[in-house]
Design a protein around this motif. Structure first.
Motif, mmCIF file in Angstrom:
data_model
loop_
_atom_site.group_PDB
_atom_site.id
_atom_site.type_symbol
_atom_site.label_atom_id
_atom_site.label_comp_id
_atom_site.label_asym_id
_atom_site.label_seq_id
_atom_site.Cartn_x
_atom_site.Cartn_y
_atom_site.Cartn_z
ATOM 1 N N ILE A 65 5.730 -4.532 12.698
ATOM 2 C CA ILE A 65 4.634 -3.683 12.238
ATOM 3 C C ILE A 65 3.393 -4.566 12.208
ATOM 4 N N LEU A 66 2.401 -4.219 13.021
ATOM 5 C CA LEU A 66 1.199 -5.034 13.135
ATOM 6 C C LEU A 66 0.400 -4.995 11.836
ATOM 7 N N GLY A 84 1.446 -0.208 15.333
ATOM 8 C CA GLY A 84 0.224 -0.517 14.604
ATOM 9 C C GLY A 84 -0.042 0.515 13.528
ATOM 10 N N LEU A 85 -0.146 0.063 12.291
ATOM 11 C CA LEU A 85 -0.426 0.945 11.153
ATOM 12 C C LEU A 85 -1.525 0.310 10.299
ATOM 13 N N PHE A 86 -2.383 1.129 9.741
ATOM 14 C CA PHE A 86 -3.301 0.609 8.735
ATOM 15 C C PHE A 86 -3.160 1.449 7.476
ATOM 16 N N ARG A 87 -3.396 0.803 6.322
ATOM 17 C CA ARG A 87 -3.199 1.453 5.041
ATOM 18 C C ARG A 87 -4.520 1.934 4.483
ATOM 19 N N LEU A 147 4.793 -3.505 -8.191
ATOM 20 C CA LEU A 147 3.482 -3.407 -7.555
ATOM 21 C C LEU A 147 2.406 -3.381 -8.638
ATOM 22 N N ASN A 148 1.236 -3.964 -8.331
ATOM 23 C CA ASN A 148 0.128 -3.837 -9.277
ATOM 24 C C ASN A 148 -0.693 -2.591 -8.961
ATOM 25 N N GLU A 149 -1.832 -2.436 -9.641
ATOM 26 C CA GLU A 149 -2.640 -1.220 -9.469
ATOM 27 C C GLU A 149 -3.225 -1.100 -8.066
ATOM 28 N N ASN A 150 -3.291 -2.186 -7.327
ATOM 29 C CA ASN A 150 -3.797 -2.159 -5.950
ATOM 30 C C ASN A 150 -2.686 -2.126 -4.914
ATOM 31 N N ALA A 151 -1.465 -1.869 -5.380
ATOM 32 C CA ALA A 151 -0.275 -1.769 -4.527
ATOM 33 C C ALA A 151 0.070 -3.097 -3.860
ATOM 34 N N TYR A 152 -0.251 -4.214 -4.526
ATOM 35 C CA TYR A 152 0.195 -5.531 -4.075
ATOM 36 C C TYR A 152 1.452 -5.924 -4.848
ATOM 37 N N ILE A 153 2.354 -6.612 -4.151
ATOM 38 C CA ILE A 153 3.599 -7.035 -4.778
ATOM 39 C C ILE A 153 3.320 -8.199 -5.732
ATOM 40 N N CYS A 154 3.891 -8.119 -6.949
ATOM 41 C CA CYS A 154 3.762 -9.186 -7.939
ATOM 42 C C CYS A 154 5.133 -9.759 -8.286
ATOM 43 N N PRO A 155 5.310 -11.099 -8.320
ATOM 44 C CA PRO A 155 4.282 -12.115 -8.104
ATOM 45 C C PRO A 155 3.842 -12.257 -6.647
ATOM 46 N N GLY A 156 4.690 -11.872 -5.691
ATOM 47 C CA GLY A 156 4.279 -11.810 -4.299
ATOM 48 C C GLY A 156 3.833 -13.137 -3.716
ATOM 49 N N LEU A 157 2.987 -13.033 -2.678
ATOM 50 C CA LEU A 157 2.442 -14.228 -2.036
ATOM 51 C C LEU A 157 1.056 -13.966 -1.460
ATOM 52 N N GLY A 158 0.414 -12.881 -1.922
ATOM 53 C CA GLY A 158 -0.899 -12.520 -1.394
ATOM 54 C C GLY A 158 -0.763 -11.640 -0.171
ATOM 55 N N ASP A 159 -1.757 -11.659 0.691
ATOM 56 C CA ASP A 159 -1.745 -10.861 1.919
ATOM 57 C C ASP A 159 -1.068 -11.676 3.022
ATOM 58 N N ALA A 160 0.113 -11.259 3.439
ATOM 59 C CA ALA A 160 0.883 -12.029 4.420
ATOM 60 C C ALA A 160 0.139 -12.156 5.747
ATOM 61 N N GLY A 161 -0.505 -11.077 6.199
ATOM 62 C CA GLY A 161 -1.235 -11.126 7.458
ATOM 63 C C GLY A 161 -2.357 -12.137 7.427
ATOM 64 N N ASP A 162 -3.131 -12.145 6.356
ATOM 65 C CA ASP A 162 -4.228 -13.102 6.225
ATOM 66 C C ASP A 162 -3.708 -14.535 6.200
ATOM 67 N N ARG A 163 -2.577 -14.751 5.526
ATOM 68 C CA ARG A 163 -2.062 -16.119 5.401
ATOM 69 C C ARG A 163 -1.402 -16.596 6.699
#
Length: 211
Positions: free
Chosen positions: A79-80, A103-106, A190-206
């Protein structure tokens, strides 16, 4: 504890490397390498049920019948864009696998996925398909990706994520109870922005060094 079609891969090497992924000080090059290594370790487990058939091989000493993977080649469908980071790890195990892309965007408001690209190997219906995405958060993108693959005729589907949120895991396992789901770790929520906690941030950006 988890749905029947979910496997959490708790191998010490996977857990160790996931901890390194989480670290804010892990740079792009190391993050990319770790993602590949985790995907390869997870792939070893996820592909243990590939069908085999006996074929005739000539060794330096004699001819024998020996097992090799049967049927059409495997298909890896990331998934891109973050899912691309896991592809080379799986290809290290199965170099002849075909690679498709979804390819999907959220949507930033609803967090629901929208498709912008879908290209799958043909014939997709005869292949074992491994869908990759490092993060299974809300489950929306994962459900949509599997929906698209099934619409194109895909039947034998496995989904691989490095980290999953309980919410996404439940959503995907219920929407597609006929697929196998593999993840390296199930995080808290998930937090209020739908990010996984504790997670690792944005995987694509990293993985790609973007922000």
């Amino acid at each position: 504890m988890y749905p029947e079609n979910v496997t959490v891969i708790n191998h010490p090497l996977v857990q160790h490397k996931i901890s390194m992924l989480r670290d804010i000080h892990t740079g792009t090059n190391e993050f990319r390498r770790l993602t590949e290594e985790i995907a390869m370790l997870m792939g070893y487990e996820a592909l243990r049920d590939l069908p085999l058939e006996d074929v005739e091989i000539t060794t330096p000493l004699e001819t024998c019948m020996t097992p090799m993977i049967a049927g059409k080649k495997l298909a890896v469908v990331p998934i891109l864009r973050a899912g691309l980071g896991m592809v080379s790890g799986i290809l290290a195990l199965t170099p002849s696998a075909k690679v498709g892309h979804i390819g999907l965007f959220r949507d930033p408001e609803t967090h629901e996925p929208h498709e912008y690209y879908c290209k799958l190997p043909d014939p997709i219906d005869l292949r074992t398909i491994v869908v990759t995405d490092p993060m299974l958060a809300t489950g929306g993108s994962a459900v949509a990706a599997v929906d698209f693959i099934k619409q194109h005729g895909g039947k034998t589907i496995k989904f691989m994520s490095i980290i999953a949120a309980p919410e996404g895991l439940e959503r995907l396992s219920k929407a597609h109870s006929d697929i196998q789901i593999y993840c390296g770790h199930v995080d808290r929520q998930l937090n209020e922005n739908a990010y996984i906690c504790p997670g690792l941030g944005d995987a694509g950006d990293r993985i790609f060094g973007t922000k």
